[in-house]
Design an enzyme around this catalytic site. Structure first.
Site, mmCIF file in Angstrom:
data_model
loop_
_atom_site.group_PDB
_atom_site.id
_atom_site.type_symbol
_atom_site.label_atom_id
_atom_site.label_comp_id
_atom_site.label_asym_id
_atom_site.label_seq_id
_atom_site.Cartn_x
_atom_site.Cartn_y
_atom_site.Cartn_z
ATOM 1 N N GLU A 1 0.836 -1.194 0.000
ATOM 2 C CA GLU A 1 0.000 0.000 0.000
ATOM 3 C C GLU A 1 0.877 1.252 0.000
ATOM 4 O O GLU A 1 1.912 1.314 0.659
ATOM 5 C CB GLU A 1 -0.901 0.004 1.245
ATOM 6 C CG GLU A 1 -1.682 1.272 1.473
ATOM 7 C CD GLU A 1 -2.783 1.491 0.439
ATOM 8 O OE1 GLU A 1 -3.655 2.322 0.693
ATOM 9 O OE2 GLU A 1 -2.769 0.845 -0.626
ATOM 10 N N ASP B 1 -2.511 -4.964 0.811
ATOM 11 C CA ASP B 1 -1.790 -3.889 1.496
ATOM 12 C C ASP B 1 -0.396 -4.306 1.947
ATOM 13 O O ASP B 1 0.539 -3.514 1.901
ATOM 14 C CB ASP B 1 -2.595 -3.411 2.714
ATOM 15 C CG ASP B 1 -3.916 -2.785 2.316
ATOM 16 O OD1 ASP B 1 -3.907 -1.948 1.390
ATOM 17 O OD2 ASP B 1 -4.951 -3.119 2.914
#
Length: 252
Positions: free
Chosen positions: A80, A108
């Site tokens: 992310e 992420d």
């Protein structure tokens, strides 16, 4: 809200959030609630990762900033915050190296200890509702989901919370403090409710018309609580690494 975001979050996080929004043609000065949400999510991802390492025996350990960690490997790979091309490059590299299944959506994080991708969620609603939405979107048991709320609740795949209780408590405390600071400035209701956000946006635009460019009182005021909000959790060594690997903006 924009003033609050710039005061509340680490400058690197703010810069990454701006870059991410601009990549999708969004303006942080207009979509301020989204700006705040992205910064919050980024910070939780970094807090999730920071101080967690794998030693030479493959064991997961926690090492606070300042301790020698030259022989240690970061437990989590942060995906992310990178631009989409670089993020997919990292994901593909991990899949080729570890043999794990490639996810359909960008996750992420990657957990090198558990050998799985991790999807982090931060919600202003009920955690179980947001968890189900994430699960229905991802539709993969290979990606681990971990949801946090601003009220201190959390939910994770198979109740496997990955991190130790202290690390999770640090994240929950940070989210609760952000909520309290937003509420004290009259920002929380519009952050939670889209309707209130639209009303607030109209008010902000009206206020900006006659006095565009003038600084607001908020931008010159830092409350005692905000001083405690300064993200001291960021490992100084990793801060430099993050800037080098994430922020590859051309010089003006």
């Amino acid at each position: 809200m924009e003033d609050f975001v710039r005061q509340c979050f680490n400058p690197i996080i703010v810069e990454l959030a701006e870059k991410a929004m601009k990549e999708y043609g969004e303006d942080p000065k207009i979509e301020t609630n989204k700006f705040a949400a992205i910064c919050t999510h980024l910070e939780v991802c970094f807090m999730y990762s920071d101080f967690h390492f794998i030693d030479e025996r493959g064991e997961s350990i926690i090492v606070e900033s300042g301790d020698p960690n030259a022989l240690l490997k970061h437990r989590f790979e942060i995906i992310e915050g990178r631009d989409r091309t670089m993020a997919w490059t990292v994901v593909n590299s991990i899949c080729n190296t570890t043999g794990v299944e490639k996810p359909k959506f960008l996750p992420d994080l990657y957990d090198y200890k558990e050998n799985r991708f991790v999807e982090i969620g931060v919600t202003r609603r009920e955690v179980h509702i947001y968890y189900l939405e994430k699960a229905n979107k991802i539709k993969s048991e290979k990606t681990h989901i971990h949801i946090f709320s601003f009220t201190g609740e959390e939910m994770a795949t198979k109740a496997d919370y990955t991190l130790d209780e202290e690390s999770r408590a640090r994240i929950k405390t940070r989210l609760f403090t952000i909520r309290q600071e937003m509420a004290s400035r009259g920002l929380w209701d519009s952050f939670v409710s889209p309707r209130e956000a639209k009303k607030q946006l109209k008010k902000d635009l009206k206020l900006q018309e006659p006095c565009a460019g003038l600084p607001t009182k908020v931008s010159h005021r830092t409350s005692p609580a905000l001083k405690t909000l300064e993200p001291m959790w960021m490992d100084s060594n990793r801060t430099a690494a993050l800037r080098a690997s994430f922020l590859k903006c051309p010089k003006k």
